[in-house]
Motif scaffolding. Structure first.
Motif, PDB file in Angstrom:
ATOM      1  N   GLY B  77       0.826  -1.208   0.000  1.00 10.03           N
ATOM      2  CA  GLY B  77       0.000   0.000   0.000  1.00 10.03           C
ATOM      3  C   GLY B  77       0.856   1.251   0.000  1.00 10.03           C
ATOM      4  N   VAL B  78       1.903   1.245   0.833  1.00 13.68           N
ATOM      5  CA  VAL B  78       2.821   2.387   0.872  1.00 13.68           C
ATOM      6  C   VAL B  78       3.455   2.590  -0.501  1.00 13.68           C
ATOM      7  N   LEU B  79       3.918   1.485  -1.100  1.00 18.34           N
ATOM      8  CA  LEU B  79       4.558   1.581  -2.419  1.00 18.34           C
ATOM      9  C   LEU B  79       3.571   2.081  -3.474  1.00 18.34           C
ATOM     10  N   THR B  80       2.346   1.547  -3.428  1.00 17.39           N
ATOM     11  CA  THR B  80       1.327   1.987  -4.385  1.00 17.39           C
ATOM     12  C   THR B  80       1.125   3.488  -4.306  1.00 17.39           C
ATOM     13  N   GLN B  81       1.063   4.000  -3.062  1.00 17.04           N
ATOM     14  CA  GLN B  81       0.871   5.434  -2.896  1.00 17.04           C
ATOM     15  C   GLN B  81       2.052   6.204  -3.474  1.00 17.04           C
ATOM     16  N   LEU B  82       3.266   5.743  -3.169  1.00 12.50           N
ATOM     17  CA  LEU B  82       4.465   6.465  -3.628  1.00 12.50           C
ATOM     18  C   LEU B  82       4.566   6.458  -5.150  1.00 12.50           C
ATOM     19  N   VAL B  83       4.142   5.357  -5.760  1.00 17.90           N
ATOM     20  CA  VAL B  83       4.298   5.232  -7.210  1.00 17.90           C
ATOM     21  C   VAL B  83       3.153   5.900  -7.959  1.00 17.90           C
ATOM     22  N   SER B  84       1.916   5.663  -7.501  1.00 22.34           N
ATOM     23  CA  SER B  84       0.790   6.040  -8.360  1.00 22.34           C
ATOM     24  C   SER B  84       0.024   7.269  -7.881  1.00 22.34           C
ATOM     25  N   VAL B  85       0.270   7.743  -6.674  1.00 18.73           N
ATOM     26  CA  VAL B  85      -0.498   8.888  -6.193  1.00 18.73           C
ATOM     27  C   VAL B  85       0.401  10.082  -5.863  1.00 18.73           C
ATOM     28  N   GLN B  86       1.458   9.835  -5.082  1.00 10.80           N
ATOM     29  CA  GLN B  86       2.306  10.928  -4.594  1.00 10.80           C
ATOM     30  C   GLN B  86       2.827  11.851  -5.712  1.00 10.80           C
ATOM     31  N   LYS B 191       3.424  14.671   3.363  1.00 10.44           N
ATOM     32  CA  LYS B 191       4.084  13.767   2.422  1.00 10.44           C
ATOM     33  C   LYS B 191       4.378  12.415   3.045  1.00 10.44           C
ATOM     34  N   ARG B 192       4.566  12.391   4.390  1.00 10.98           N
ATOM     35  CA  ARG B 192       4.794  11.113   5.051  1.00 10.98           C
ATOM     36  C   ARG B 192       3.474  10.483   5.500  1.00 10.98           C
ATOM     37  N   LEU B 193       2.493  11.346   5.776  1.00 11.27           N
ATOM     38  CA  LEU B 193       1.218  10.853   6.286  1.00 11.27           C
ATOM     39  C   LEU B 193       0.430  10.119   5.207  1.00 11.27           C
ATOM     40  N   PHE B 194       0.504  10.599   3.985  1.00 15.47           N
ATOM     41  CA  PHE B 194      -0.259   9.979   2.895  1.00 15.47           C
ATOM     42  C   PHE B 194       0.124   8.515   2.674  1.00 15.47           C
ATOM     43  N   PRO B 195       1.418   8.189   2.514  1.00 18.07           N
ATOM     44  CA  PRO B 195       1.770   6.768   2.323  1.00 18.07           C
ATOM     45  C   PRO B 195       1.374   5.911   3.517  1.00 18.07           C
ATOM     46  N   LEU B 196       1.539   6.463   4.728  1.00 19.78           N
ATOM     47  CA  LEU B 196       1.177   5.699   5.922  1.00 19.78           C
ATOM     48  C   LEU B 196      -0.306   5.335   5.900  1.00 19.78           C
ATOM     49  N   THR B 197      -1.134   6.325   5.559  1.00 23.30           N
ATOM     50  CA  THR B 197      -2.575   6.096   5.508  1.00 23.30           C
ATOM     51  C   THR B 197      -2.929   5.009   4.499  1.00 23.30           C
ATOM     52  N   MET B 198      -2.318   5.100   3.329  1.00 25.88           N
ATOM     53  CA  MET B 198      -2.651   4.131   2.294  1.00 25.88           C
ATOM     54  C   MET B 198      -2.121   2.752   2.669  1.00 25.88           C
ATOM     55  N   GLY B 199      -0.981   2.701   3.359  1.00 25.53           N
ATOM     56  CA  GLY B 199      -0.468   1.422   3.835  1.00 25.53           C
ATOM     57  C   GLY B 199      -1.431   0.780   4.828  1.00 25.53           C
ATOM     58  N   LEU B 200      -1.922   1.575   5.787  1.00 22.93           N
ATOM     59  CA  LEU B 200      -2.856   1.044   6.781  1.00 22.93           C
ATOM     60  C   LEU B 200      -4.138   0.540   6.121  1.00 22.93           C
ATOM     61  N   ALA B 201      -4.667   1.350   5.195  1.00 21.82           N
ATOM     62  CA  ALA B 201      -5.909   0.962   4.516  1.00 21.82           C
ATOM     63  C   ALA B 201      -5.706  -0.350   3.760  1.00 21.82           C
ATOM     64  N   SER B 202      -4.581  -0.467   3.068  1.00 19.83           N
ATOM     65  CA  SER B 202      -4.305  -1.684   2.302  1.00 19.83           C
ATOM     66  C   SER B 202      -4.151  -2.879   3.228  1.00 19.83           C
ATOM     67  N   ALA B 203      -3.547  -2.644   4.398  1.00 20.12           N
ATOM     68  CA  ALA B 203      -3.343  -3.745   5.340  1.00 20.12           C
ATOM     69  C   ALA B 203      -4.681  -4.288   5.845  1.00 20.12           C
ATOM     70  N   LEU B 204      -5.656  -3.389   6.049  1.00 17.72           N
ATOM     71  CA  LEU B 204      -6.984  -3.851   6.462  1.00 17.72           C
ATOM     72  C   LEU B 204      -7.583  -4.743   5.374  1.00 17.72           C
ATOM     73  N   ALA B 205      -7.429  -4.323   4.114  1.00 16.94           N
ATOM     74  CA  ALA B 205      -7.939  -5.139   3.002  1.00 16.94           C
ATOM     75  C   ALA B 205      -7.196  -6.476   2.949  1.00 16.94           C
ATOM     76  N   GLY B 206      -5.887  -6.435   3.224  1.00 13.73           N
ATOM     77  CA  GLY B 206      -5.098  -7.663   3.206  1.00 13.73           C
ATOM     78  C   GLY B 206      -5.576  -8.667   4.247  1.00 13.73           C
ATOM     79  N   VAL B 207      -5.896  -8.164   5.456  1.00 15.44           N
ATOM     80  CA  VAL B 207      -6.409  -9.042   6.506  1.00 15.44           C
ATOM     81  C   VAL B 207      -7.754  -9.630   6.076  1.00 15.44           C
ATOM     82  N   ALA B 208      -8.593  -8.796   5.463  1.00 10.17           N
ATOM     83  CA  ALA B 208      -9.877  -9.299   4.955  1.00 10.17           C
ATOM     84  C   ALA B 208      -9.631 -10.441   3.969  1.00 10.17           C
ATOM     85  N   GLY B 209      -8.564 -10.296   3.179  1.00 11.29           N
ATOM     86  CA  GLY B 209      -8.235 -11.315   2.189  1.00 11.29           C
ATOM     87  C   GLY B 209      -7.927 -12.669   2.803  1.00 11.29           C
TER      88      GLY B 209
END
Lengths: 246, 296
Positions: B77-86, B191-209
């Protein structure tokens, strides 16, 4: 000579293609208090926004305590001791009043002292204490201004910039706000104010700069400017009567 | 009759919890970044595969499988944010929401194809974290797996809510959602908060998975349906409103389980979507969404 706290040289800035600040030079020594006056729309707010990094300068440089800060982000600058209390308050509408104040103490050193800082702000603005658990959007205009200023006082500043502290406040509160600013100005904190009403700044301002068309056109003590017929009439709203001579 | 009610209640809780877990991250990302993150579905898929790898290949403790899924999807999630959003944040004259919708969708496509390359198209059987079931009423029984799923989902949502309302970082996340410039003036490093947020959100989806993989399978397209469901829940709840998302998740679960029990499985999805369209026509901003105002 000692390094000035704020040194601005030939600063140009504005929105998109329109320059608002057109070549400003301004030097402020540590501990000094400077007030910006001038007609609306001539660059006072834009100047503050450029210093705090919200707007990128086209040209020129800003140094804070000798360090070049042009192009730095606001989050870096605030962490370094610059506080900008903006016009329009910029509150977080859905956060509680107390949460808004706590955001003012975001940098870790201030966060550790947040309880003392909260007490101090509540002492200053008792109205905020009674509204601590309400969302900021439910506040009246005057309360918003108090909250915005209170939030700015939640941490220590090297440079405190306030855009029209008296705007929208009842006269009694203006006095107490200025009492606080005076207290801060007496400490080592450097203060840069934008104020329309010169009555409030009489005791405070050692130096007043008049901004017109994006440039500083006059600088002096308040009394010097009041004695300057043009400035007094155009910017300070003083109409010289034939009798009192002033 | 009683059996039906019990079935509806338990299904609602199970479906609602898992919908909530996938959708809450999506809602948070929209609230803060104004990004409709299309990579959330593929995070569910990655979570399923991590669970499969951990439980079947490595045969580790289920808790380690959960932690691994959380960790891997957090990093992704962090990487996705850094690559595709930031790189797009703050760029002038682009439709940020539309462009990031496409770029996060592109990331999802990449992840799906990488999974296809590594694991092949076959459906992998993810074992449940807990075996066995408990009988609660004549003929109605609850697998321990479902109970674990509900507990973990609710637990994570509660921890997340506490994090947002009590911690310094959580406060900052909510502040950024309301006024990013004001938050920067407070010293919040967005700039640091955005990747963290997206990482957390992705991790919740990962646990659901991890749980969804056991209910269905782990395969490269396993994220498609959860993504669609999360989108529906998030829009239904009011984009960016976290309480709205949770209510919507359970409401969608309730509607779905009522139709399942009374009408039957075939008609569940058509009727569910018809109901949601009807509600959205009456209330286009969703259950708790606000118009043009900060939302968290």
């Amino acid at each position: 000579m000692q390094t000035p706290l704020l040194a601005i040289t030939d600063l140009w800035a504005g929105y998109q293609e329109t320059p608002i600040v057109r070549g400003i030079d301004l030097t402020i020594q540590a501990g000094e208090t400077v007030v910006l006056i001038g007609p609306n729309g001539h660059g006072k707010t834009t100047l503050l926004r450029t210093i705090s990094g919200l707007i990128r300068a086209y040209h020129g440089e800003i140094r804070l305590a000798g360090r070049l800060i042009t192009g730095r982000s606001p989050e870096e600058l605030t962490a370094g001791g610059l506080i900008h209390i903006p016009q329009g308050d910029a509150l977080f509408p859905d956060l509680l009043v107390e949460e808004n104040l706590l955001m003012g103490a975001y940098p870790p050193p201030a966060w550790r002292r947040r309880h003392q800082s909260l007490e101090r702000v509540y002492e200053l603005f008792p109205q905020l204490k009674s509204r601590a658990e309400q969302p900021a959007r439910t506040l009246s205009g005057g309360e918003r201004r108090q909250l915005s200023i209170g939030r700015g006082l939640m941490r220590e500043a090297k440079l405190l910039m306030i855009d029209e502290p008296s705007l929208g406040l009842a006269p009694l509160l203006i006095d107490s706000v200025y009492a606080v600013i005076e207290e801060i100005a007496k400490s080592t904190t450097t203060v840069l104010l934008v104020e329309e009403n010169f009555k409030h700044i009489r005791r405070l301002a050692k130096r007043v700069c008049v901004l017109e068309m994006g440039r500083i056109v006059r600088t002096g003590t308040l009394d010097e400017l009041l004695n300057d017929a043009v400035v007094a009439e155009s910017y300070l709203g003083v109409v010289r009567g034939p009798k009192n001579g002033r | 009759m009683v059996v039906d009610v019990i079935a509806i209640v338990t299904t609602t809780i199970i479906l609602g919890s898992i919908y909530g877990l996938v959708a809450i991250g999506m809602s948070l990302i929209y609230g803060i970044l104004r990004v409709l993150d299309m990579s959330q579905g593929s995070m569910v898929m990655v979570g399923s595969f991590v669970a499969w790898a951990a439980l079947v290949l490595a045969q580790v403790n289920p808790l380690i499988a959960l932690a691994a899924a959380f960790g891997v999807t957090f990093i992704l999630g962090v990487l996705t944010q850094l690559v595709s959003v930031q790189p797009l944040v703050g760029r002038a004259s682009i439709d940020f929401e539309m462009v990031t919708f496409i770029t996060t969708f592109a990331v999802a496509m990449v992840l799906v194809n990488v999974a296809l390359e590594i694991f092949g198209p076959r459906q992998r059987n993810v074992p449940p974290l807990l075996a066995g079931q408990v009988s609660i009423y004549q003929g109605v029984s609850l697998p321990y797996q479902s109970i674990a799923m509900v507990c973990v989902s609710l637990g994570l949502m509660l921890v997340f809510a506490a994090f947002l309302s009590k911690s310094r970082y959580g406060l900052a996340i909510r502040a950024v959602a309301q006024d990013a410039n004001a938050a920067r003036l407070m010293g919040v490093p967005i700039k640091r908060l955005f990747p963290l947020t997206m990482g957390l959100a992705s991790a919740l989806a990962g646990v659901a998975g991890v749980f969804l993989g056991a209910t269905y399978f782990a395969y490269p397209q396993a994220g498609d349906l959860p993504l669609l469901e999360a989108l529906i829940v998030v829009i239904f709840g009011g984009l960016g409103s976290l309480p709205g998302t949770v209510y919507a998740a359970y409401l969608v679960g309730l509607i779905q389980s009522i139709i399942e029990v009374t009408v039957g499985l075939t008609w569940t999805l058509p009727i569910l979507y018809a109901v949601i369209v009807a509600i959205l026509i009456i209330r286009p901003q969703g259950l708790m969404g606000k118009r043009s105002e900060a939302r968290l």
